[in-house]
Design a protein around this motif. Structure first.
Motif, PDB file in Angstrom:
ATOM      1  N   THR A 240      37.035 -45.875 -67.533  1.00  0.00           N
ATOM      2  CA  THR A 240      37.030 -44.856 -68.577  1.00  0.00           C
ATOM      3  C   THR A 240      38.347 -44.771 -69.339  1.00  0.00           C
ATOM      4  N   GLY A 241      39.354 -45.517 -68.913  1.00  0.00           N
ATOM      5  CA  GLY A 241      40.631 -45.468 -69.610  1.00  0.00           C
ATOM      6  C   GLY A 241      41.249 -44.084 -69.552  1.00  0.00           C
ATOM      7  N   ASN A 242      41.666 -43.567 -70.696  1.00  0.00           N
ATOM      8  CA  ASN A 242      42.293 -42.246 -70.760  1.00  0.00           C
ATOM      9  C   ASN A 242      41.299 -41.115 -71.000  1.00  0.00           C
ATOM     10  N   ASN A 243      40.012 -41.433 -70.935  1.00  0.00           N
ATOM     11  CA  ASN A 243      38.974 -40.426 -71.165  1.00  0.00           C
ATOM     12  C   ASN A 243      38.722 -39.656 -69.868  1.00  0.00           C
ATOM     13  N   THR A 244      39.533 -38.637 -69.627  1.00  0.00           N
ATOM     14  CA  THR A 244      39.445 -37.895 -68.362  1.00  0.00           C
ATOM     15  C   THR A 244      38.151 -37.099 -68.249  1.00  0.00           C
ATOM     16  N   LYS A 245      37.616 -36.622 -69.379  1.00  0.00           N
ATOM     17  CA  LYS A 245      36.351 -35.886 -69.332  1.00  0.00           C
ATOM     18  C   LYS A 245      35.223 -36.771 -68.832  1.00  0.00           C
ATOM     19  N   MET A 246      35.184 -37.998 -69.322  1.00  0.00           N
ATOM     20  CA  MET A 246      34.147 -38.924 -68.873  1.00  0.00           C
ATOM     21  C   MET A 246      34.335 -39.274 -67.400  1.00  0.00           C
ATOM     22  N   TYR A 247      35.566 -39.453 -66.991  1.00  0.00           N
ATOM     23  CA  TYR A 247      35.863 -39.765 -65.590  1.00  0.00           C
ATOM     24  C   TYR A 247      35.295 -38.687 -64.676  1.00  0.00           C
ATOM     25  N   GLU A 248      35.553 -37.441 -65.002  1.00  0.00           N
ATOM     26  CA  GLU A 248      35.064 -36.338 -64.173  1.00  0.00           C
ATOM     27  C   GLU A 248      33.540 -36.242 -64.223  1.00  0.00           C
ATOM     28  N   LYS A 249      32.957 -36.511 -65.368  1.00  0.00           N
ATOM     29  CA  LYS A 249      31.506 -36.466 -65.489  1.00  0.00           C
ATOM     30  C   LYS A 249      30.849 -37.534 -64.608  1.00  0.00           C
ATOM     31  N   LEU A 250      31.447 -38.727 -64.580  1.00  0.00           N
ATOM     32  CA  LEU A 250      30.872 -39.811 -63.783  1.00  0.00           C
ATOM     33  C   LEU A 250      30.934 -39.522 -62.292  1.00  0.00           C
ATOM     34  N   ARG A 251      31.919 -38.784 -61.884  1.00  0.00           N
ATOM     35  CA  ARG A 251      32.044 -38.466 -60.455  1.00  0.00           C
ATOM     36  C   ARG A 251      30.874 -37.629 -59.958  1.00  0.00           C
ATOM     37  N   ARG A 252      30.175 -36.983 -60.868  1.00  0.00           N
ATOM     38  CA  ARG A 252      29.064 -36.111 -60.476  1.00  0.00           C
ATOM     39  C   ARG A 252      27.702 -36.772 -60.643  1.00  0.00           C
ATOM     40  N   ILE A 253      27.669 -38.042 -61.033  1.00  0.00           N
ATOM     41  CA  ILE A 253      26.395 -38.727 -61.255  1.00  0.00           C
ATOM     42  C   ILE A 253      25.803 -39.178 -59.918  1.00  0.00           C
ATOM     43  N   PRO A 254      24.568 -38.765 -59.598  1.00  0.00           N
ATOM     44  CA  PRO A 254      23.912 -39.260 -58.375  1.00  0.00           C
ATOM     45  C   PRO A 254      23.253 -40.612 -58.642  1.00  0.00           C
ATOM     46  N   LEU A 255      23.358 -41.528 -57.694  1.00  0.00           N
ATOM     47  CA  LEU A 255      22.753 -42.845 -57.839  1.00  0.00           C
ATOM     48  C   LEU A 255      21.820 -43.128 -56.672  1.00  0.00           C
ATOM     49  N   ALA A 256      20.858 -44.013 -56.930  1.00  0.00           N
ATOM     50  CA  ALA A 256      19.976 -44.467 -55.856  1.00  0.00           C
ATOM     51  C   ALA A 256      20.808 -45.180 -54.787  1.00  0.00           C
ATOM     52  N   PRO A 257      20.368 -45.132 -53.511  1.00  0.00           N
ATOM     53  CA  PRO A 257      21.164 -45.718 -52.422  1.00  0.00           C
ATOM     54  C   PRO A 257      21.464 -47.206 -52.592  1.00  0.00           C
ATOM     55  N   GLN A 258      20.597 -47.925 -53.304  1.00  0.00           N
ATOM     56  CA  GLN A 258      20.808 -49.365 -53.441  1.00  0.00           C
ATOM     57  C   GLN A 258      21.897 -49.721 -54.447  1.00  0.00           C
ATOM     58  N   HIS A 259      22.358 -48.751 -55.204  1.00  0.00           N
ATOM     59  CA  HIS A 259      23.380 -48.995 -56.218  1.00  0.00           C
ATOM     60  C   HIS A 259      24.718 -48.390 -55.783  1.00  0.00           C
ATOM     61  N   HIS A 260      25.789 -49.081 -56.153  1.00  0.00           N
ATOM     62  CA  HIS A 260      27.131 -48.622 -55.808  1.00  0.00           C
ATOM     63  C   HIS A 260      27.955 -48.481 -57.085  1.00  0.00           C
ATOM     64  N   LEU A 261      28.598 -47.351 -57.233  1.00  0.00           N
ATOM     65  CA  LEU A 261      29.384 -47.062 -58.435  1.00  0.00           C
ATOM     66  C   LEU A 261      30.849 -46.920 -58.075  1.00  0.00           C
ATOM     67  N   ARG A 262      31.676 -47.640 -58.833  1.00  0.00           N
ATOM     68  CA  ARG A 262      33.131 -47.511 -58.699  1.00  0.00           C
ATOM     69  C   ARG A 262      33.676 -47.023 -60.024  1.00  0.00           C
ATOM     70  N   ILE A 263      34.373 -45.910 -60.001  1.00  0.00           N
ATOM     71  CA  ILE A 263      34.878 -45.288 -61.223  1.00  0.00           C
ATOM     72  C   ILE A 263      36.396 -45.471 -61.285  1.00  0.00           C
ATOM     73  N   GLU A 264      36.854 -45.992 -62.385  1.00  0.00           N
ATOM     74  CA  GLU A 264      38.280 -46.203 -62.600  1.00  0.00           C
ATOM     75  C   GLU A 264      38.696 -45.538 -63.908  1.00  0.00           C
ATOM     76  N   GLY A 265      39.919 -44.998 -63.929  1.00  0.00           N
ATOM     77  CA  GLY A 265      40.467 -44.461 -65.166  1.00  0.00           C
ATOM     78  C   GLY A 265      41.232 -45.554 -65.879  1.00  0.00           C
ATOM     79  N   PHE A 266      42.487 -45.323 -66.151  1.00  0.00           N
ATOM     80  CA  PHE A 266      43.328 -46.365 -66.753  1.00  0.00           C
ATOM     81  C   PHE A 266      43.726 -47.358 -65.668  1.00  0.00           C
ATOM     82  N   VAL A 267      43.512 -48.631 -65.911  1.00  0.00           N
ATOM     83  CA  VAL A 267      43.808 -49.668 -64.920  1.00  0.00           C
ATOM     84  C   VAL A 267      44.653 -50.763 -65.558  1.00  0.00           C
ATOM     85  N   ASP A 268      45.377 -51.493 -64.713  1.00  0.00           N
ATOM     86  CA  ASP A 268      46.155 -52.635 -65.185  1.00  0.00           C
ATOM     87  C   ASP A 268      45.655 -53.941 -64.579  1.00  0.00           C
ATOM     88  N   ASN A 269      44.453 -53.911 -63.993  1.00  0.00           N
ATOM     89  CA  ASN A 269      43.873 -55.123 -63.396  1.00  0.00           C
ATOM     90  C   ASN A 269      42.479 -55.404 -63.937  1.00  0.00           C
TER      91      ASN A 269
END
Length: 376
Positions: A240-269
């Motif tokens: 999400t880069g510097n979009n902190t609102k989106m970052y927080e919104k994604l943390r609340r998204i429920p996913l089916a057990p077969q899917h895995h979500l990794r949320i990153e903000g600003f990254v250098d990799n």
């Protein structure tokens, strides 16, 4: 060496690509030539109020009125009044830049955005500075507001851009096709399995990388909800880069057990995430597209904004290195086609992307500037 080679980069914070291009080339200068490098933001020469106002208006226009932005982009390319406006702006702002340049006294000036290129060109035209100056264009198209005969040299992403420059008197001796400069790490070899282990990803599961772009225009939450409806197991990386609102919104998204979500903000990799991904869903910014091409990562371009995004999209589609979706339903169909029904098409897209990549562009540009403008 009697004195260090001093390079001044002038960029702009309108999208992160212009800054990343300056950083990529400056890193080569530091590592290879032990150069004295400085990167400055053109907004630093404005009043803080003016710089913040311009940036806020730009982002609001992209988010709320993208069609108007597209018309303004085209008008700026074609309209003589736009060129007059460019000269007026340069008249009032160039003097603010002149004092800084004189104090810095670089051997060469490198502009990675059209606005500083225009200000530097005006100073050169009025002979207020006498410093070699070059431009690095960070899209796959040249906008008319980039074109200044006063500049010594242009580095462009593809040969068609050189042809465009020639229409305005900037001949092939003053330009070079290098690709868009990306950080050196994007050219380093990698083993996907080792990268997956480093990032703690599972093997043999399709991985989707979603990047929102510097302006945060991508509805990442809606795209993730779409991915959750797919029947195959997925690893989803959302940056999400510097979009902190989106970052927080994604943390609340429920996913089916077969899917895995990794949320990153600003990254250098980002280069590591791209190495571990099967497909990238993103806006077609010039820099993020160039980085993906350098990694051989196929792009699914979502709803490009009229203007340079449309032009970048057209180029990537013509080269068969990306696909385009203008709705969530179209995006879902493309994902099913590539990840489930016809994985061979994904392989083809990867090959096309890798063939278009220029991971050594930053070094090529730095070498050319050093050889042309430093006498030792």
């Amino acid at each position: 060496m009697d004195r260090p080679f001093k390079v001044l980069f002038i960029t702009a914070p309108i999208g992160s690509g212009h800054i990343r291009a300056a950083q990529a080339v400056s890193r080569v200068f530091r590592l290879k030539y032990q150069a004295d490098v400085q990167i400055v933001n053109v907004f630093d020469f404005f009043s803080p109020w003016l710089g913040n106002t311009i940036l806020k208006m730009y982002l609001k226009l992209l988010a709320v009125f993208p069609q108007i932005y597209g018309r303004m982009y085209q008008w700026g390319n074609d309209g003589s009044l736009a060129l007059f406006g460019r000269e007026v702006i340069s008249y009032f702002l160039a003097r603010r830049m002149k004092h800084f340049i004189s104090a810095c006294n670089p051997a060469v000036i490198v502009c990675t955005h059209a606005t500083p290129a225009g200000l530097v060109a005006r100073l050169l035209h009025r002979q207020e500075i006498h410093i070699p100056s070059v431009a690095i264009i960070t899209d796959f198209v040249v906008h008319r507001l980039w074109v200044y005969p006063e500049l010594d040299y242009y580095f462009v992403a593809r040969s068609k851009m050189q042809e465009y420059l020639q229409q305005y008197g900037i001949g092939p001796a003053k330009s070079q096709t290098t690709g868009i400069p990306v950080d050196l790490v994007f050219g380093q070899p990698f083993d996907r399995q080792q990268m997956e282990e480093k990032l703690q990803f599972a093997h043999n599961i399709k991985t989707i990388l979603i990047m929102g772009g510097g302006a945060g225009m991508l509805p990442i939450d809606e795209i993730i909800a779409l991915c959750d409806t797919l029947d195959i197991p997925l690893q989803i990386i959302a940056v999400t880069g510097n979009n902190t609102k989106m970052y927080e919104k994604l943390r609340r998204i429920p996913l089916a057990p077969q899917h895995h979500l990794r949320i990153e903000g600003f990254v250098d990799n980002v280069h590591e995430f791209m190495a571990a991904a099967d497909v990238l869903i993103s806006k077609p910014g010039g820099m993020s597209s160039a980085e993906a091409l350098s990694r051989g990562l196929p792009m699914l371009i979502y709803h490009p904004i009229p203007g340079q995004e449309q032009a970048n999209t057209q180029y990537l589609l013509e080269q068969k290195a990306a696909l385009r979706a203008d709705s969530l339903s179209e995006l879902k169909s493309l994902l099913i086609d590539l990840l489930v029904q016809h994985p061979e098409r994904l392989i083809f897209l990867k090959q096309q992307a890798l063939g278009l990549g220029h991971p050594a562009a930053a070094e090529v540009i730095a070498d050319r500037i050093y050889s042309d403008f430093f006498s030792g």
